[in-house]
Design an enzyme around this catalytic site. Sequence first.
Site, PDB file in Angstrom:
ATOM      1  N   SER A 124       0.697  -1.053  -0.025  1.00  0.00           N
ATOM      2  CA  SER A 124       0.259   0.327   0.219  1.00  0.00           C
ATOM      3  C   SER A 124       0.951   1.270  -0.084  1.00  0.00           C
ATOM      4  O   SER A 124       1.949   0.846   0.399  1.00  0.00           O
ATOM      5  CB  SER A 124      -0.939   0.058   1.307  1.00  0.00           C
ATOM      6  OG  SER A 124      -1.521   1.523   1.686  1.00  0.00           O
ATOM      7  N   TYR A 148      -1.479  -0.875  10.478  1.00  0.00           N
ATOM      8  CA  TYR A 148      -1.828  -1.333   9.264  1.00  0.00           C
ATOM      9  C   TYR A 148      -0.285  -1.296   8.270  1.00  0.00           C
ATOM     10  O   TYR A 148      -0.132  -1.967   7.498  1.00  0.00           O
ATOM     11  CB  TYR A 148      -3.255  -1.013   8.518  1.00  0.00           C
ATOM     12  CG  TYR A 148      -2.978  -1.146   7.123  1.00  0.00           C
ATOM     13  CD1 TYR A 148      -3.535  -2.490   6.344  1.00  0.00           C
ATOM     14  CD2 TYR A 148      -2.952  -0.281   6.334  1.00  0.00           C
ATOM     15  CE1 TYR A 148      -3.525  -3.381   5.644  1.00  0.00           C
ATOM     16  CE2 TYR A 148      -3.368  -0.751   5.109  1.00  0.00           C
ATOM     17  CZ  TYR A 148      -3.147  -1.613   4.297  1.00  0.00           C
ATOM     18  OH  TYR A 148      -3.471  -2.403   3.299  1.00  0.00           O
ATOM     19  N   LYS A 152       2.690  -4.209   6.586  1.00  0.00           N
ATOM     20  CA  LYS A 152       2.776  -3.985   5.238  1.00  0.00           C
ATOM     21  C   LYS A 152       4.141  -3.800   4.799  1.00  0.00           C
ATOM     22  O   LYS A 152       4.725  -4.492   4.062  1.00  0.00           O
ATOM     23  CB  LYS A 152       1.449  -2.856   4.292  1.00  0.00           C
ATOM     24  CG  LYS A 152       0.266  -3.596   4.214  1.00  0.00           C
ATOM     25  CD  LYS A 152      -0.035  -4.514   3.102  1.00  0.00           C
ATOM     26  CE  LYS A 152      -1.095  -4.588   2.927  1.00  0.00           C
ATOM     27  NZ  LYS A 152      -1.417  -6.264   2.405  1.00  0.00           N
TER      28      LYS A 152
END
Length: 338
Positions: A124, A148, A152
Amino acid sequence: MHVLVTGGAGYIGSHTLIELMAEGHDVCVLDNYANATPEVLTRVRTLSNGQIADYRGDVRDAAILDQIMQDFAPDAVVHFAGLKAVSESQQKPLTYYDVNVGGTLALLHAMDRAGCGRIIFSSSATVYGEPDYLPYDEAHPTRPASVYGRTKLMAEQVLTDWAGADPGRSAVILRYFNPVGAHGSARIGEDPQDIPNNLMPYIAQVAVGRRPALTIFGDDYDTPDGTGQRDYIHVVDLARAHVAALDYAGRTPGVRPFNIGTGQSYSVIDMVRAFERACGQTIPTRQAPRRAGDIAAMQADPARAQAELGWRAQHDLDAMTASTWAWQSANPHGYDAG
Ligand code: NAD
Ligand code: UDP
């Protein structure tokens, strides 16, 4: 090629299945339906007129991974399975590390046991964090602002070390910008299970009458109209980037991150206006303070993907909003309506 798609029943995974099958790949899905329904695969099969082997299970489960490796013998894996809600990740950090990092580790272990050395990973743009400059290129420093984002980035690090340890391995990291839109058939699209966190599905639910108004988070950013700017990318373009990445992985060992965006950015107000054009209605809005953790603007430099993957986005903003509206108006309650 035999391609295992983890999280293939999800929003991006389902669109990618269609593009993979259109290119003649054989696909197999592993999904635990934590954020999807089996109805998705029924629709993808109909749209593609093809077969999809599917396994219901968790990407952290070594036994089911070994079973798939034995039954399907994938040449490559496209790894979508994971959790993606930024605010939930702050509340449940261990769950997010477990699924997003632990899931990647379990998958790579199973690939090693089976001798499969090719993976495409869903990362992302959030790994970049507060921009030093825009557009972001892949050399921009990475300092994600959420749990989050850190899961990643950590998974990227795992993949980098894994690929570096054996010249027979290839890991392609795709850093997605903001995926929106739906397949042209209006049979598959984004179907958040709860109140949407993201802008586009929220606007679509207002347009279809499920919610009274869009809340605009912040009108005092340093942007032309004061609202946040993002690089929105049509999910079909994003899906096609995975097909290009598989080709690339087949000819290139090692690890490589790519920005997958259009290189253009639009504000919240731009998105509301574009959606109004698509649906022919006014979208009611109300103003609220900035959402915690949001940055003012982000935009991809997609030059590397163009040069090395031979991929570029084809769909414009009106195609993104029109396809979202076609999907939402034909399926006002998403897949629930059957
Ligand atoms: P999604 O939730 O629609 O798809 C994820 C799929 O993975 C779902 O079908 C879910 O049921 C499945 N899944 C979740 N946990 C699992 C587990 N433990 N085992 C097996 N399956 C599991 O999300 P999406 O928008 O399609 O995103 C796909 C990937 O792309 C995710 O890794 C996400 O973090 C990443 N990504 C998404 C966005 C976005 O804005 N949509 C942006 C950047 C990156
Ligand atoms: N946004 C908004 N209202 C919403 C959801 C999002 O104003 O209900 C704004 C948000 O502040 C950001 C942009 O829309 O400026 C895109 O948000 P989204 O959550 O879709 O993507 P992300 O912030 O993860 O890039």
